[in-house]
Scaffold this motif. Structure first.
Motif: not given
Lengths: 496, 180
Positions: A365, A373-374, A377, A379, A439, A441, B3-4, B7, B125
């Motif tokens: 992160d 994108v994280m 969130t 996360w 993950h 969002s 994001q995937d 993860w 997303r």
């Protein structure tokens, strides 16, 4: 096994009457606040999952109290760990230690009153100008009381650190020698130099600076609250707040890890001695904890880009001392050691796993491209709960079990073991629910969730319930041990 | 999707660390020569450190080249420019219909407190985000390839109706845009 196995409860750790009472108050205050704040956390997760009906106004008040309370509880309990072990090597006074607790309690009362009576809901980060821009939902006085509470707590910690600084300088000549800087580039490292002194010195230096920055921005915000014409620069205020906030919460790890260095060798029979890589790790961490905070501002594109690159690079580099020195050192210490498993040892090893594993999502992160994108969130609470709940708190609990055992002489029970593994399962479930939601969002700090986000909330709620049940078991066991009069039964050492 | 990847990397990293711990724990009960263990562990540690260092340098280089943020100063660059202002608790966008495949420049600021300007794609997303801060304007440039409705949510806590602070805009295919 080494020839001379470390003593489980050395005489140097025995407590005078006043010291014992003070430490008891620290431990009980820490545990009570931890449990209460966990309950508030559970309420929030259940509200997000619509298992509980909590309106947004109350939700954000709870969120504010939970954030401030958890940071405070972790800090106050961690400072007890540092004080308890550091006083074996330098002469710490009781008065600043007690003053820290008294000011903490006064500050906590101010924060709770501001939140639940004054309805302040500006989050624990008090990001300017939100505290004075409530849209009529809380008063300037409530925001000021909240910030005054922070100032009281900060003054207490500064007193504690100044006393520790004085004691370290008296014993070692200066802070650099206590950190072991004289051995970084050569010379024979004194293996008897205590790791606890190295870690505590790092904390004294960095957290004093962090708290001073916090005090500066708090005073600036208080002046602005009553004299709005004295406007602040929002970006400068954000930099100061995140510098303070990052340093302050990270110091809970660095104070608590002293318990790992002190306790693990007693269960493995192998000493944890300082080495050149160890000293390099702590020297580097001293600098890195002070300059890594821009990773909280990666989405503030107007920040100087070199600072954002520094935030990303130092985020990664900050993990190296953990992966290469402390967590690796703990695994080396237990490997083929014939370890005697007991609650402190189990908790110490869990803490090493939680710290190391929690760093993985945090480092990712901390990359600018990922942060896009994280950021903000779930996360984020996913990774910080990982190393606080499964890292710092087990370190603190290990210390508390050790302290409790020194009074009662009790070993772990089957109930302790069951509670430990339920805590691990609940903790992993709780943090993985956050990470999975990040993950997907799901935003953090939302009182109301979309239906498709609720499965994560409900899974997290179940994890939180398990955690709270086990925390109650730990609390009962620790407090019962502490309440035993010194000298009772098989007490490990009597009062001085 | 990024994001995937993140993860999977996280699960792999946590899994690898867990295996390392389980290995050490499984062998912790049987006593061995402590000095021998330490000697071997220190030898491995050197390589472990260099592997982490090299991996970090490689990942840093790969993730920063090209630099993931646009330049913040200078004239407007993109063919489509939209001015965004955050308020407690609403978004004000100077436009809400843009063409796919053509860069859109968002000039994001706030007139009260800090907000987070996060764009959610049609799949729910996050595609990108920046902060909205009073007194500053963050320049975000994005080329949307997928037509559809995009949602803006506030991701920086801004008060008690923070979760309701939302807006929408539409990305249309170039052909559709030229027809309308």
């Amino acid at each position: 096994m080494s020839a001379a196995s470390p003593v489980m409860h050395p005489e140097s750790e025995s407590l005078g009457r006043g010291e014992r009472i003070a430490v008891n108050f620290y431990v009980v205050s820490g545990l009570v606040v931890f449990v209460l704040m966990m309950l508030l956390g559970l309420v929030m997760r259940m509200a997000q999952g619509t298992w509980l009906d909590v309106g947004p106004v109350l939700f954000y008040q709870i969120m504010t109290a939970h954030g401030a309370g958890m940071v405070g509880a972790a800090s106050i309990a961690a400072s007890a760990v540092m004080w308890f072990f550091l006083r074996k090597y330098v002469r710490l006074r009781l008065a600043p230690f007690v003053a820290n607790l008294v000011l903490f309690v006064l500050g906590a009362v101010a924060i709770l009153a501001a939140t639940f009576i004054g309805q302040y809901a500006g989050a624990w980060t008090f990001l300017y100008p939100l505290p004075v821009h409530s849209m009529g939902l809380w008063s300037t006085d409530a925001a000021a009381l909240f910030m005054l509470g922070y100032l009281l707590i900060g003054v207490g910690f500064l007193l504690f650190y100044l006393d520790a600084m004085l004691a370290v300088v008296r014993r070692y000549g200066n802070l650099g020698r206590a950190l072991g800087l004289q051995w970084l580039f050569g010379g024979e490292v004194d293996r008897a130099h205590p790791p606890a002194v190295v870690a505590a010195t790092m904390v004294i230096i960095t957290n004093s600076l962090g708290i001073l920055a916090g005090a500066v921005v708090l005073v600036m915000c208080l002046i602005n609250a009553y004299f709005p014409s004295v406007a602040l620069n929002a970006l400068l205020a954000k930099n100061l707040i995140y510098f303070f906030g990052h340093v302050f919460i990270n110091e809970t790890i660095y104070m608590s890890v002293i318990a790992v260095y002190e306790l693990l060798p007693r269960f493995t029979g192998r000493p944890w001695s300082v080495s050149r890589p160890f000293l390099w790790g702590w020297a580097a961490s001293t600098v890195m904890v002070l300059i890594v905070y821009p990773h909280h501002l990666l989405m503030d594109y107007v920040m100087p880009h070199w600072m954002l690159v520094m935030g990303q690079v130092i985020s990664y580099a900050s993990g190296l001392p953990v992966f290469v020195v402390t967590a690796y050192g703990a695994l080396t210490n237990i490997h083929r050691s014939g370890i005697r498993w007991d609650m402190p040892a189990r908790l110490v090893i869990l803490s090493m796993f939680g710290w190391a594993a929690g760093i993985v999502p945090a480092i990712l992160d901390g990359m600018i491209s990922v942060n896009k994108v994280m950021h903000n969130t779930q996360w984020v609470p996913g990774h910080f709960h990982f190393y606080l709940l499964l890292g710092v708190l087990p370190m603190i609990l290990a210390f508390m079990y050790h302290l409790s055992g020194s009074r009662s002489g009790a070993r772990e029970s089957a109930g302790d073991r069951v509670a430990f593994f339920v805590y691990l399962a609940g903790g992993l479930g709780f943090v993985l629910a956050f990470l999975a939601a990040g993950h997907a969002s799901v935003p953090r700090r939302f009182a109301v969730h979309l239906p498709e986000w609720m499965p994560y909330d409900r899974a997290g709620s179940v994890g939180a319930m398990l955690l709270i049940v086990t925390m109650l078991v730990f609390t009962a066991r620790i407090v019962a041990g502490l309440l035993k009069a010194p000298g009772d039964g098989a007490a490990a050492h009597a009062v001085r | 999707m990024l994001q995937d990847q993140v993860w999977l990397a996280t699960l792999a990293g946590i899994g690898a660390i867990a295996l390392g711990f389980l290995y050490a724990i499984a062998r912790a009960r049987s006593p061995g020569d402590g000095q021998q263990v330490q000697k071997r562990a220190y030898a491995v540690r050197r390589w472990w450190f260099f592997a982490l260092l090299l991996g970090g340098i490689g990942a840093t280089w790969a993730s920063l080249d090209p630099f993931p943020l646009p330049l913040q100063y200078g004239p407007d660059e993109a063919p489509q420019v939209v001015r965004v202002v955050g308020h407690q608790w609403s978004w004000q966008l100077s436009g809400n219909r843009f063409t796919a495949g053509v860069p859109v420049e968002f000039l994001v600021t706030s007139d009260d407190v800090n907000h987070g300007f996060a764009i959610y794609g049609p799949d729910g997303r996050i595609v990108t985000q920046t902060q909205a801060m009073p007194g500053y304007t963050n320049r975000l440039i994005r080329t949307f390839s997928q037509p559809g409705r995009y949602r803006v949510l506030c991701l920086a806590y801004c008060g008690v109706a923070h979760h309701g602070m939302a807006a929408e805009f539409e990305i249309v295919a170039a052909e559709e845009r030229s027809r309308s």
